[in-house]
Design an enzyme around this catalytic site. Structure first.
Site, PDB file in Angstrom:
ATOM      1  CE  LYS A 100      -8.021   9.266  -3.363  1.00 19.08           C
ATOM      2  NZ  LYS A 100      -9.009   8.954  -4.416  1.00 19.08           N
ATOM      3  CD  GLU A 143     -15.438  22.072   3.029  1.00 19.36           C
ATOM      4  OE1 GLU A 143     -15.452  21.878   1.805  1.00 19.36           O
ATOM      5  OE2 GLU A 143     -15.017  23.086   3.558  1.00 19.36           O
ATOM      6  CB  CYS A 196     -22.418  19.012  -1.241  1.00 19.75           C
ATOM      7  SG  CYS A 196     -21.566  20.575  -1.472  1.00 19.75           S
ATOM      8  CD  GLU A 220     -25.448  13.901  -0.293  1.00 19.41           C
ATOM      9  OE1 GLU A 220     -24.646  13.005   0.035  1.00 19.41           O
ATOM     10  OE2 GLU A 220     -25.119  15.085  -0.447  1.00 19.41           O
TER      11      GLU A 220
HETATM   12  P1  NAD Z   1     -16.768   9.675  -1.364  1.00 20.29           P
HETATM   13  O1  NAD Z   1     -16.858   9.830   0.093  1.00 20.29           O
HETATM   14  O2  NAD Z   1     -17.132   8.377  -1.974  1.00 20.29           O
HETATM   15  O3  NAD Z   1     -15.286   9.987  -1.878  1.00 20.29           O
HETATM   16  C1  NAD Z   1     -14.641  11.198  -1.593  1.00 20.29           C
HETATM   17  C2  NAD Z   1     -13.141  10.993  -1.653  1.00 20.29           C
HETATM   18  O4  NAD Z   1     -12.761  10.114  -0.608  1.00 20.29           O
HETATM   19  C3  NAD Z   1     -12.630  10.362  -2.949  1.00 20.29           C
HETATM   20  O5  NAD Z   1     -11.425  10.989  -3.321  1.00 20.29           O
HETATM   21  C4  NAD Z   1     -12.376   8.931  -2.544  1.00 20.29           C
HETATM   22  O6  NAD Z   1     -11.379   8.315  -3.322  1.00 20.29           O
HETATM   23  C5  NAD Z   1     -11.892   9.117  -1.122  1.00 20.29           C
HETATM   24  N1  NAD Z   1     -12.005   7.927  -0.264  1.00 20.29           N
HETATM   25  C6  NAD Z   1     -12.860   6.884  -0.378  1.00 20.29           C
HETATM   26  N2  NAD Z   1     -12.627   5.995   0.608  1.00 20.29           N
HETATM   27  C7  NAD Z   1     -11.617   6.480   1.360  1.00 20.29           C
HETATM   28  C8  NAD Z   1     -10.948   6.024   2.526  1.00 20.29           C
HETATM   29  N3  NAD Z   1     -11.276   4.874   3.104  1.00 20.29           N
HETATM   30  N4  NAD Z   1      -9.988   6.792   3.052  1.00 20.29           N
HETATM   31  C9  NAD Z   1      -9.662   7.980   2.479  1.00 20.29           C
HETATM   32  N5  NAD Z   1     -10.251   8.458   1.366  1.00 20.29           N
HETATM   33  C10 NAD Z   1     -11.226   7.710   0.812  1.00 20.29           C
HETATM   34  O7  NAD Z   1     -17.651  10.849  -1.958  1.00 20.29           O
HETATM   35  P2  NAD Z   1     -17.977  11.137  -3.489  1.00 20.29           P
HETATM   36  O8  NAD Z   1     -18.983  10.126  -3.956  1.00 20.29           O
HETATM   37  O9  NAD Z   1     -16.721  11.293  -4.266  1.00 20.29           O
HETATM   38  O10 NAD Z   1     -18.647  12.576  -3.385  1.00 20.29           O
HETATM   39  C11 NAD Z   1     -19.986  12.766  -3.133  1.00 20.29           C
HETATM   40  C12 NAD Z   1     -20.218  13.193  -1.708  1.00 20.29           C
HETATM   41  O11 NAD Z   1     -19.444  14.355  -1.436  1.00 20.29           O
HETATM   42  C13 NAD Z   1     -21.649  13.585  -1.431  1.00 20.29           C
HETATM   43  O12 NAD Z   1     -22.040  13.112  -0.182  1.00 20.29           O
HETATM   44  C14 NAD Z   1     -21.599  15.110  -1.427  1.00 20.29           C
HETATM   45  O13 NAD Z   1     -22.632  15.736  -0.726  1.00 20.29           O
HETATM   46  C15 NAD Z   1     -20.268  15.349  -0.837  1.00 20.29           C
HETATM   47  N6  NAD Z   1     -19.772  16.690  -1.150  1.00 20.29           N
HETATM   48  C16 NAD Z   1     -19.715  17.625  -0.154  1.00 20.29           C
HETATM   49  C17 NAD Z   1     -19.285  18.914  -0.426  1.00 20.29           C
HETATM   50  C18 NAD Z   1     -19.208  19.953   0.657  1.00 20.29           C
HETATM   51  O14 NAD Z   1     -18.520  20.942   0.466  1.00 20.29           O
HETATM   52  N7  NAD Z   1     -19.878  19.772   1.784  1.00 20.29           N
HETATM   53  C19 NAD Z   1     -18.903  19.243  -1.729  1.00 20.29           C
HETATM   54  C20 NAD Z   1     -18.986  18.282  -2.715  1.00 20.29           C
HETATM   55  C21 NAD Z   1     -19.416  16.997  -2.415  1.00 20.29           C
END
Ligand code: NAD
Length: 486
Positions: A180, A255, A288, A386
């Site tokens: 997804k 992650e 991240c 963050e």
């Molecule tokens: P997000 O949590 O908003 O979304 C991530 C994913 O989760 C998306 O595909 C979204 O559609 C899905 N999602 C949202 N609500 C959901 C639910 N209720 N159930 C299941 N899935 C759901 O994050 P984002 O804004 O897309 O990404 C940014 C964040 O990701 C930042 O906090 C960043 O630090 C983190 N990040 C971490 C890493 C790592 O490897 N640690 C890498 C990249 C980004």
């Protein structure tokens, strides 16, 4: 319309389930952060599409799991060959979709996608040795068995790179997969699905359900037919995923975000330190792992700050398709508002905006200027939350102990950068830093065989090398008696 044309590439806007394209009754709009152009109307999946994908992935599981790692590896390598042959198209579409630099997609990120696939295919073949050990003359044999259907949920900041970092080990382990992708960047997942079909991956082994997090994502992670959830995204979403997974006790790998430090000790090469600090603005701060808190030993703070500001002033912000651009736009308007909100509240809290602190209006609404916040009060939001944008903070400290306490003083523990000329001081710091990855006098060197993940709220579990297989597979121990054989 079943396809949309993005940068001259036809992209299917429907789900990819059981080896076929499937539309949904409703769609959502996907727009480019570069200039706000609409890229397409994407199928908006929910429970029904997730149900279909789980059925397809479960149906495809037994024959895929029955193949040897080598047989699976042949197909995964074929997918890698096709990604390699389509790097330009994938790079163009990814840049249009998420606004990251085209040159880095072409020369760094998409080649890394190829490497993700090849690396994990080969790791399953060559490195998952079955360590036999003896207990009172009995032989223990450890094996990594396919576990079922892996649900992979990915963010928008590095879409295909982060997706394949999960897809490759899951497929190599013998799991079938439902991806997804983030709703802000749905396109390269769809192109990737086409390539898996061309490579001969059996129908149902890899599936893509498009849609919003709270609809498709939520339905997927709550499904009892899922055996693993690997999630990369934010802490608040991870909590929702963990709650949904709890009902089925589905194992999760998280992650998550960070607030990592870049620590400059007073014996550091300050030119190197300034260069590394400027790199924390890469991808418009949407990384991240970025070391967004510059922690500088007081004795060298003025000198460092000058060098850093000089270098930061040279950053070329602009269209990510231009070869000279170093920083592109942020992902969408609400995200830019969020970034600006952090900066304005820091100002209200008494901090100084040393530079930046506003949108780059010459370029349009989604470009936020590289920003440095200084003099923020201890414990204030800008030092603890963050931002995920081009916003760094700078704090000073006197003793190494104070520096270490500052570095560890958040709820996160994803990464850290340490800049020092003294190996012993580096080792003293790294020993006590709470972080999944630490770079000393460098940044962003990442080997796929290394463990990757975060401590504290930055994550749960580790992926990379054998750690990925420990997660995606069912690790089994079989004990053979020395007697009883005919
Ligand atoms: P997000 O949590 O908003 O979304 C991530 C994913 O989760 C998306 O595909 C979204 O559609 C899905 N999602 C949202 N609500 C959901 C639910 N209720 N159930 C299941 N899935 C759901 O994050 P984002 O804004 O897309 O990404 C940014 C964040 O990701 C930042 O906090 C960043 O630090 C983190 N990040 C971490 C890493 C790592 O490897 N640690 C890498 C990249 C980004």
């Amino acid at each position: 319309m079943a396809t949309t044309n993005v940068a001259g590439v036809a992209v299917d806007t429907r789900h990819w389930i059981g080896g076929s394209r499937l539309a949904s009754p409703t769609t959502f709009a996907d727009t480019s952060p570069i200039d706000g152009t609409k890229l397409g109307e994407i199928a908006r999946g929910g429970k029904a599409e997730v149900e279909a994908a789980v059925a397809a992935a479960r149906g495809a599981f037994a024959p895929w799991a029955a193949l040897s790692p080598h047989e699976r590896g042949v197909i995964i390598h074929r997918i890698a060959d096709l990604v390699e042959a389509n790097i330009e198209q994938l790079a163009q579409v990814e840049t249009a979709d998420n606004g990251s630099l085209l040159r880095s997609h072409r020369r760094g990120v998409m080649p890394r996608v190829v490497h993700n696939l090849r690396f994990f295919a080969d790791w399953a073949i060559n490195e998952l040795h079955h360590p036999n050990f003896i207990t009172r003359d009995h032989t223990n044999v450890v094996s990594w068995d396919p576990s079922g259907v892996a649900a992979l949920i990915t963010p928008w900041n590095a879409p295909l790179m982060l997706a394949t970092w999960k897809i490759a080990p899951a497929l190599a382990a013998g799991d079938t997969v439902i991806l997804k992708p983030a709703e802000w960047t749905p396109l390269t997942a769809s192109l990737f699905a086409d390539l898996t079909a061309q490579a001969g991956l059996p129908a149902g082994v890899f599936n893509v359900v498009q849609g919003l997090g709270e609809e498709a994502g939520a339905a997927l992670v709550a499904h009892p037919g899922i055996s693993r959830i690997s999630f990369t995204g934010s802490v608040p979403t991870a909590k929702l995923v963990a709650r949904a997974a709890a009902d089925n006790l589905t194992p999760c790998s998280f992650e998550l975000g960070g607030k990592s430090p870049t620590i400059v000790l007073d014996d550091a090469d300050l030119d190197l330190a300034a260069t590394l600090a400027v790199e924390q603005y890469d991808n418009a701060g949407q990384v991240c792992l970025a070391g967004t808190r510059l922690l500088v030993q007081a004795r060298v703070a003025e000198k460092f700050a000058k060098k850093f500001a000089e270098r930061a002033a040279l950053i070329k912000q602009g269209d990510p398709r231009d070869e000279e651009t170093q920083i592109g736009p942020n992902i969408h308007a609400a995200h830019v508002d969020r970034i600006d909100g952090f900066v304005q509240r820091a100002r209200t809290d008494g901090a100084t905006i040393a530079f930046g602190g506003e949108r780059n209006t010459e370029l349009g609404g989604l470009y936020y200027r590289p920003t440095l916040v200084t003099n923020a009060k201890a414990g204030t939001e800008i030092l603890t939350a963050e931002v995920f944008g081009p916003v760094l903070t700078m704090q000073t400290f006197d003793t190494d102990e104070e520096g270490l306490a500052l570095a560890n003083g958040t709820e996160f523990g994803l990464a850290a950068v340490v800049v020092t000329g003294n190996r012993e001081r580096a080792e003293a710091f790294t020993k006590f830093l709470v972080a999944g990855t630490i770079w000393v006098n460098c940044f962003f060197v990442r080997d796929l065989q290394a463990p990757f993940g975060g401590s504290r709220k930055s994550g749960v579990g580790r992926e990379g090398g054998t750690w990925s297989f420990d997660f995606y597979a069912d690790v089994k121990n079989t004990v053979y008696a020395p007697t009883g054989w005919k």
